[in-house]
Design a protein around this motif. Structure first.
Motif, PDB file in Angstrom:
ATOM      1  N   THR A 117     -33.804 -28.238   2.939  1.00 15.31           N
ATOM      2  CA  THR A 117     -33.379 -27.427   1.797  1.00 15.31           C
ATOM      3  C   THR A 117     -34.243 -27.766   0.587  1.00 15.31           C
ATOM      4  OG1 THR A 117     -31.780 -29.063   0.993  1.00 15.31           O
ATOM      5  CG2 THR A 117     -30.978 -27.454   2.598  1.00 15.31           C
ATOM      6  N   THR A 118     -34.137 -26.963  -0.454  1.00 17.07           N
ATOM      7  CA  THR A 118     -34.781 -27.365  -1.699  1.00 17.07           C
ATOM      8  C   THR A 118     -34.031 -28.586  -2.225  1.00 17.07           C
ATOM      9  OG1 THR A 118     -33.428 -25.780  -2.935  1.00 17.07           O
ATOM     10  CG2 THR A 118     -35.623 -25.060  -2.300  1.00 17.07           C
ATOM     11  N   ALA A 119     -34.760 -29.538  -2.757  1.00 22.43           N
ATOM     12  CA  ALA A 119     -34.159 -30.802  -3.192  1.00 22.43           C
ATOM     13  C   ALA A 119     -33.091 -30.558  -4.245  1.00 22.43           C
ATOM     14  CB  ALA A 119     -35.226 -31.734  -3.740  1.00 22.43           C
ATOM     15  N   GLY A 120     -31.956 -31.208  -4.046  1.00 21.66           N
ATOM     16  CA  GLY A 120     -30.858 -31.112  -4.995  1.00 21.66           C
ATOM     17  C   GLY A 120     -29.978 -29.895  -4.813  1.00 21.66           C
ATOM     18  N   ASN A 121     -30.347 -28.986  -3.923  1.00 18.54           N
ATOM     19  CA  ASN A 121     -29.549 -27.778  -3.677  1.00 18.54           C
ATOM     20  C   ASN A 121     -29.221 -27.738  -2.181  1.00 18.54           C
ATOM     21  OD1 ASN A 121     -28.341 -25.299  -3.609  1.00 18.54           O
ATOM     22  ND2 ASN A 121     -29.978 -24.216  -4.645  1.00 18.54           N
ATOM     23  N   ARG A 164     -31.181 -23.361   2.177  1.00 16.36           N
ATOM     24  CA  ARG A 164     -31.925 -23.695   3.393  1.00 16.36           C
ATOM     25  C   ARG A 164     -33.326 -23.088   3.364  1.00 16.36           C
ATOM     26  NH1 ARG A 164     -29.949 -24.214   9.136  1.00 16.36           N
ATOM     27  NH2 ARG A 164     -27.917 -23.816   8.234  1.00 16.36           N
ATOM     28  N   ILE A 165     -34.312 -23.891   3.776  1.00 16.57           N
ATOM     29  CA  ILE A 165     -35.676 -23.400   3.971  1.00 16.57           C
ATOM     30  C   ILE A 165     -35.728 -22.833   5.394  1.00 16.57           C
ATOM     31  CG2 ILE A 165     -38.118 -24.035   4.084  1.00 16.57           C
ATOM     32  CD1 ILE A 165     -36.902 -24.242   1.265  1.00 16.57           C
ATOM     33  N   VAL A 166     -36.091 -21.559   5.509  1.00 20.70           N
ATOM     34  CA  VAL A 166     -36.085 -20.918   6.833  1.00 20.70           C
ATOM     35  C   VAL A 166     -37.472 -20.563   7.331  1.00 20.70           C
ATOM     36  CG1 VAL A 166     -33.749 -20.027   6.512  1.00 20.70           C
ATOM     37  CG2 VAL A 166     -35.694 -18.582   5.911  1.00 20.70           C
ATOM     38  N   THR A 167     -38.484 -20.647   6.463  1.00 24.07           N
ATOM     39  CA  THR A 167     -39.820 -20.259   6.855  1.00 24.07           C
ATOM     40  C   THR A 167     -40.410 -21.212   7.898  1.00 24.07           C
ATOM     41  OG1 THR A 167     -41.979 -19.595   6.008  1.00 24.07           O
ATOM     42  CG2 THR A 167     -40.984 -21.518   4.988  1.00 24.07           C
ATOM     43  N   LEU A 173     -28.447 -38.565   7.165  1.00 24.60           N
ATOM     44  CA  LEU A 173     -29.549 -39.227   6.494  1.00 24.60           C
ATOM     45  C   LEU A 173     -30.421 -38.125   5.904  1.00 24.60           C
ATOM     46  CD1 LEU A 173     -30.960 -41.975   5.959  1.00 24.60           C
ATOM     47  CD2 LEU A 173     -32.357 -41.494   7.966  1.00 24.60           C
ATOM     48  N   VAL A 174     -30.649 -38.162   4.601  1.00 20.46           N
ATOM     49  CA  VAL A 174     -31.416 -37.116   3.919  1.00 20.46           C
ATOM     50  C   VAL A 174     -32.663 -37.735   3.299  1.00 20.46           C
ATOM     51  CG1 VAL A 174     -31.401 -35.383   2.087  1.00 20.46           C
ATOM     52  CG2 VAL A 174     -29.352 -35.744   3.480  1.00 20.46           C
ATOM     53  N   LEU A 175     -33.795 -37.192   3.681  1.00 19.58           N
ATOM     54  CA  LEU A 175     -35.094 -37.634   3.182  1.00 19.58           C
ATOM     55  C   LEU A 175     -35.574 -36.633   2.139  1.00 19.58           C
ATOM     56  CD1 LEU A 175     -37.226 -39.817   3.844  1.00 19.58           C
ATOM     57  CD2 LEU A 175     -38.202 -38.215   5.459  1.00 19.58           C
ATOM     58  N   THR A 176     -35.858 -37.090   0.934  1.00 21.02           N
ATOM     59  CA  THR A 176     -36.374 -36.230  -0.126  1.00 21.02           C
ATOM     60  C   THR A 176     -37.889 -36.426  -0.187  1.00 21.02           C
ATOM     61  OG1 THR A 176     -34.312 -36.452  -1.363  1.00 21.02           O
ATOM     62  CG2 THR A 176     -36.217 -35.645  -2.580  1.00 21.02           C
ATOM     63  N   PRO A 180     -40.244 -29.859  -4.116  1.00 24.25           N
ATOM     64  CA  PRO A 180     -39.370 -30.938  -3.644  1.00 24.25           C
ATOM     65  C   PRO A 180     -38.365 -30.415  -2.607  1.00 24.25           C
ATOM     66  CG  PRO A 180     -38.774 -30.296  -5.887  1.00 24.25           C
ATOM     67  CD  PRO A 180     -39.943 -29.459  -5.492  1.00 24.25           C
ATOM     68  N   LEU A 181     -38.268 -31.130  -1.487  1.00 29.53           N
ATOM     69  CA  LEU A 181     -37.404 -30.721  -0.382  1.00 29.53           C
ATOM     70  C   LEU A 181     -36.515 -31.874   0.054  1.00 29.53           C
ATOM     71  CD1 LEU A 181     -40.076 -28.905   1.831  1.00 29.53           C
ATOM     72  CD2 LEU A 181     -38.461 -27.849   0.248  1.00 29.53           C
ATOM     73  N   ASP A 182     -35.373 -31.534   0.649  1.00 28.39           N
ATOM     74  CA  ASP A 182     -34.491 -32.491   1.317  1.00 28.39           C
ATOM     75  C   ASP A 182     -34.438 -32.114   2.791  1.00 28.39           C
ATOM     76  OD1 ASP A 182     -33.748 -33.917  -0.956  1.00 28.39           O
ATOM     77  OD2 ASP A 182     -31.947 -32.731  -1.308  1.00 28.39           O
ATOM     78  N   THR A 183     -34.636 -33.085   3.667  1.00 31.05           N
ATOM     79  CA  THR A 183     -34.536 -32.849   5.100  1.00 31.05           C
ATOM     80  C   THR A 183     -33.406 -33.715   5.638  1.00 31.05           C
ATOM     81  OG1 THR A 183     -36.860 -32.262   5.329  1.00 31.05           O
ATOM     82  CG2 THR A 183     -35.742 -33.013   7.315  1.00 31.05           C
ATOM     83  N   GLY A 184     -32.440 -33.081   6.311  1.00 32.92           N
ATOM     84  CA  GLY A 184     -31.253 -33.783   6.797  1.00 32.92           C
ATOM     85  C   GLY A 184     -31.281 -34.014   8.288  1.00 32.92           C
ATOM     86  N   PHE A 185     -30.798 -35.172   8.672  1.00 30.68           N
ATOM     87  CA  PHE A 185     -30.797 -35.610  10.061  1.00 30.68           C
ATOM     88  C   PHE A 185     -29.469 -36.280  10.371  1.00 30.68           C
ATOM     89  CE2 PHE A 185     -32.024 -38.839  13.279  1.00 30.68           C
ATOM     90  CZ  PHE A 185     -32.531 -37.998  14.243  1.00 30.68           C
TER      91      PHE A 185
END
Length: 165
Positions: free
Chosen positions: A61-65, A69-72, A127-130, A137-142
């Protein structure tokens, strides 16, 4: 006859809703393909990983939001995945979706969270990696083994503190 018409009207409405969601997903992907740079491919010859965990890649997702969701380029596809931490970054290898690489210099933070687009959990189960993809800025969740999250957080914080000095 009235029942048949009502059934057909409901079915047509359902198909129309599905079509509209598909069009919205495609439009969002097209818009994001201009805004979000292409994710890097995993480099060759990385050596042995410092940490590794398997689980579920939830979303980026965009970081902080947490709901944007980023779908591209397949980033919106939820899939089983393996995360590997190397000295030079994090490799995310996904089943049935494109793998990608997050360079260590792009990582700006790591944390536990209870929610990201596609998954809401209590007790900080994600676990979220920024990180930065270009200037975005992106957040990736696992969703993996929560018992190893502290190791990931400590290793990534130590890496960022080591590169800052």
């Amino acid at each position: 006859m009235d029942r048949l018409l009502l059934t057909l009207a409901i079915a047509a409405f359902f198909v129309l809703c599905c079509w509209a969601m598909w069009r919205g997903w495609k439009r969002k992907a097209r818009t994001q393909s201009v805004q979000v740079p292409v994710f890097a491919d995993i480099p060759e010859d990385l050596g042995e990983p410092k940490l590794e965990d398997s689980g579920l890649y939830v979303s980026t997702t965009t970081a902080g939001n947490w709901q944007d969701r980023i779908v591209t380029r397949g980033a919106g596809v939820r899939s089983n995945a393996t995360w590997r931490l190397y000295e030079s970054g994090v490799a995310i290898e996904r089943d049935g979706a494109q793998d990608f690489w997050i360079p260590a210099e792009a990582i700006t933070g790591v944390r536990r969270s209870g929610a990201i687009a596609g998954k809401v959990m209590g007790m900080d189960g994600l676990l979220v990696l920024t990180w930065l993809a270009g200037d975005v800025p992106l957040d990736t969740g696992f969703r993996g083994d929560p018992d190893v999250y502290p190791q990931w957080i400590e290793a990534i914080h130590a890496k960022s503190e080591g590169s800052a000095s």
